[in-house]
Design a protein around this motif. Structure first.
Motif, PDB file in Angstrom:
ATOM      1  N   SER A  19       0.802  -1.217   0.000  1.00  0.00           N
ATOM      2  CA  SER A  19       0.000   0.000   0.000  1.00  0.00           C
ATOM      3  C   SER A  19       0.830   1.260   0.000  1.00  0.00           C
ATOM      4  O   SER A  19       0.302   2.351  -0.136  1.00  0.00           O
ATOM      5  CB  SER A  19      -0.916   0.011   1.236  1.00  0.00           C
ATOM      6  OG  SER A  19      -0.133   0.038   2.416  1.00  0.00           O
ATOM      7  N   GLY A  20       2.149   1.132   0.180  1.00  0.00           N
ATOM      8  CA  GLY A  20       3.005   2.309   0.133  1.00  0.00           C
ATOM      9  C   GLY A  20       3.245   2.942   1.479  1.00  0.00           C
ATOM     10  O   GLY A  20       3.853   3.994   1.570  1.00  0.00           O
ATOM     11  N   ALA A 177       3.599  12.959 -11.054  1.00  0.00           N
ATOM     12  CA  ALA A 177       2.843  11.841 -10.486  1.00  0.00           C
ATOM     13  C   ALA A 177       3.173  11.664  -9.010  1.00  0.00           C
ATOM     14  O   ALA A 177       2.283  11.420  -8.183  1.00  0.00           O
ATOM     15  CB  ALA A 177       3.141  10.564 -11.261  1.00  0.00           C
ATOM     16  N   SER A 178       4.452  11.787  -8.661  1.00  0.00           N
ATOM     17  CA  SER A 178       4.850  11.672  -7.258  1.00  0.00           C
ATOM     18  C   SER A 178       4.245  12.793  -6.423  1.00  0.00           C
ATOM     19  O   SER A 178       3.803  12.568  -5.292  1.00  0.00           O
ATOM     20  CB  SER A 178       6.375  11.697  -7.138  1.00  0.00           C
ATOM     21  OG  SER A 178       6.955  10.551  -7.728  1.00  0.00           O
ATOM     22  N   LEU A 181       0.713  11.993  -5.630  1.00  0.00           N
ATOM     23  CA  LEU A 181       0.628  10.997  -4.549  1.00  0.00           C
ATOM     24  C   LEU A 181       0.836  11.639  -3.184  1.00  0.00           C
ATOM     25  O   LEU A 181       0.101  11.361  -2.230  1.00  0.00           O
ATOM     26  CB  LEU A 181       1.670   9.893  -4.774  1.00  0.00           C
ATOM     27  CG  LEU A 181       1.415   8.879  -5.886  1.00  0.00           C
ATOM     28  CD1 LEU A 181       2.632   7.973  -6.056  1.00  0.00           C
ATOM     29  CD2 LEU A 181       0.176   8.043  -5.573  1.00  0.00           C
ATOM     30  N   ARG A 184      -1.986  13.912  -2.035  1.00  0.00           N
ATOM     31  CA  ARG A 184      -3.146  13.124  -1.605  1.00  0.00           C
ATOM     32  C   ARG A 184      -2.905  12.478  -0.257  1.00  0.00           C
ATOM     33  O   ARG A 184      -3.796  12.432   0.591  1.00  0.00           O
ATOM     34  CB  ARG A 184      -3.461  12.059  -2.658  1.00  0.00           C
ATOM     35  CG  ARG A 184      -4.698  11.235  -2.332  1.00  0.00           C
ATOM     36  CD  ARG A 184      -4.970  10.238  -3.423  1.00  0.00           C
ATOM     37  NE  ARG A 184      -6.141   9.428  -3.115  1.00  0.00           N
ATOM     38  CZ  ARG A 184      -6.588   8.426  -3.880  1.00  0.00           C
ATOM     39  NH1 ARG A 184      -5.955   8.145  -5.015  1.00  0.00           N
ATOM     40  NH2 ARG A 184      -7.639   7.742  -3.516  1.00  0.00           N
ATOM     41  N   ASN A 185      -1.692  11.946  -0.067  1.00  0.00           N
ATOM     42  CA  ASN A 185      -1.355  11.271   1.186  1.00  0.00           C
ATOM     43  C   ASN A 185       0.109  11.543   1.509  1.00  0.00           C
ATOM     44  O   ASN A 185       1.000  10.966   0.883  1.00  0.00           O
ATOM     45  CB  ASN A 185      -1.601   9.770   1.060  1.00  0.00           C
ATOM     46  CG  ASN A 185      -1.209   9.016   2.317  1.00  0.00           C
ATOM     47  OD1 ASN A 185      -1.040   9.610   3.377  1.00  0.00           O
ATOM     48  ND2 ASN A 185      -1.073   7.716   2.212  1.00  0.00           N
ATOM     49  N   ALA A 188       2.510   8.651   1.812  1.00  0.00           N
ATOM     50  CA  ALA A 188       2.703   7.738   0.683  1.00  0.00           C
ATOM     51  C   ALA A 188       4.137   7.795   0.178  1.00  0.00           C
ATOM     52  O   ALA A 188       4.823   8.811   0.305  1.00  0.00           O
ATOM     53  CB  ALA A 188       1.740   8.106  -0.449  1.00  0.00           C
ATOM     54  N   ALA A 190       6.720   8.064  -2.779  1.00  0.00           N
ATOM     55  CA  ALA A 190       6.758   8.578  -4.145  1.00  0.00           C
ATOM     56  C   ALA A 190       7.291   7.513  -5.091  1.00  0.00           C
ATOM     57  O   ALA A 190       7.805   6.470  -4.665  1.00  0.00           O
ATOM     58  CB  ALA A 190       7.635   9.823  -4.192  1.00  0.00           C
ATOM     59  N   LEU A 191       7.168   7.780  -6.390  1.00  0.00           N
ATOM     60  CA  LEU A 191       7.609   6.799  -7.382  1.00  0.00           C
ATOM     61  C   LEU A 191       9.100   6.499  -7.233  1.00  0.00           C
ATOM     62  O   LEU A 191       9.528   5.346  -7.341  1.00  0.00           O
ATOM     63  CB  LEU A 191       7.305   7.310  -8.792  1.00  0.00           C
ATOM     64  CG  LEU A 191       5.826   7.450  -9.160  1.00  0.00           C
ATOM     65  CD1 LEU A 191       5.693   7.956 -10.591  1.00  0.00           C
ATOM     66  CD2 LEU A 191       5.101   6.126  -9.008  1.00  0.00           C
ATOM     67  N   ARG A 194       9.681   4.106  -4.446  1.00  0.00           N
ATOM     68  CA  ARG A 194       9.309   2.738  -4.792  1.00  0.00           C
ATOM     69  C   ARG A 194      10.379   2.079  -5.664  1.00  0.00           C
ATOM     70  O   ARG A 194      10.683   0.897  -5.504  1.00  0.00           O
ATOM     71  CB  ARG A 194       7.956   2.739  -5.521  1.00  0.00           C
ATOM     72  CG  ARG A 194       6.792   3.233  -4.659  1.00  0.00           C
ATOM     73  CD  ARG A 194       5.533   3.452  -5.480  1.00  0.00           C
ATOM     74  NE  ARG A 194       4.497   4.089  -4.706  1.00  0.00           N
ATOM     75  CZ  ARG A 194       3.531   3.448  -4.064  1.00  0.00           C
ATOM     76  NH1 ARG A 194       3.488   2.129  -4.090  1.00  0.00           N
ATOM     77  NH2 ARG A 194       2.624   4.108  -3.384  1.00  0.00           N
TER      78      ARG A 194
END
Length: 203
Positions: A19-20, A177-178, A181, A184-185, A188, A190-191, A194
């Motif tokens: 889920s990150g 995109a990161s 993310l 939003r949270n 979370a 980031a790309l 990950r």
């Protein structure tokens, strides 16, 4: 602890990692807030811009001195020196950031807002290696692709410049995109986290 309890803990850790959220090994670390994360990135880009601006100022002063305050035309040698000064700024800035990351201090922006990088997966060799990989995947790396594009244009390698610009666009889109993310949270990953197997936390 029985086998069933261990299986439940492994399943919960797997769900959390997917889920990150923070990994099981990072359970005691505090996730950063939106302002901290955004401020770190903005400060790092600001230091890069300042490095280029300082190099451009030095190049301008060099040309003014060599041309009698603009009364004479600059020679090819003087123009080459001025260009080299400007082009040397991005790699010098990148090397400075890399040394900081390798020493565990984090980037200048991360240190300023008290953030640290930690390994998210047990398969990552070390936090230092993970932080280095994170820097390579980070949107900050767009400066390297833009620098290579400018260098390619300087040597009339237009196809190479286009490739570098294309990669710079990929890094920019990944950064957008990161950012989505994170907005939003804030907790979370980031790309680039990950991809590098890292998490960002408060010191």
């Amino acid at each position: 602890m029985g086998g069933r309890q261990r299986a439940i803990i492994r399943a919960m850790s797997s769900v959390t990692a997917t889920s990150g959220g923070p990994a099981a090994t990072d359970s005691g670390l505090r996730p950063p807030g939106r302002r901290q994360r955004c401020a770190a990135v903005l400060l790092d880009f600001l230091t890069a811009a300042l490095a280029v601006a300082a190099a451009a100022l030095l190049a301008t002063l060099w040309l003014l001195v060599r041309t009698g305050r603009g009364r004479e035309d600059a020679t090819s040698g003087d123009s080459l020196v001025a260009t080299a000064l400007v082009l040397a700024a991005p790699p010098a800035w990148a090397a400075w950031q890399l040394v900081r990351v390798r020493r565990g201090a984090g980037t200048a922006g991360q240190a300023r807002v008290s953030l640290a990088v930690t390994a998210h997966r047990r398969s990552v060799p070390s936090t230092r290696t993970a932080a280095t990989l994170r820097l390579l995947w980070h949107p900050l790396a767009v400066t390297a692709w833009l620098w290579l594009a400018a260098l390619s244009v300087l040597f009339d390698a237009i196809p190479a410049a286009l490739v570098c610009l294309g990669l710079a666009l990929v890094w920019v889109l990944a950064g957008v995109a990161s950012a989505a993310l994170v907005l939003r949270n804030p907790a979370a990953r980031a790309l680039h986290d990950r991809l590098a197997g890292t998490s960002l936390c408060r010191r």
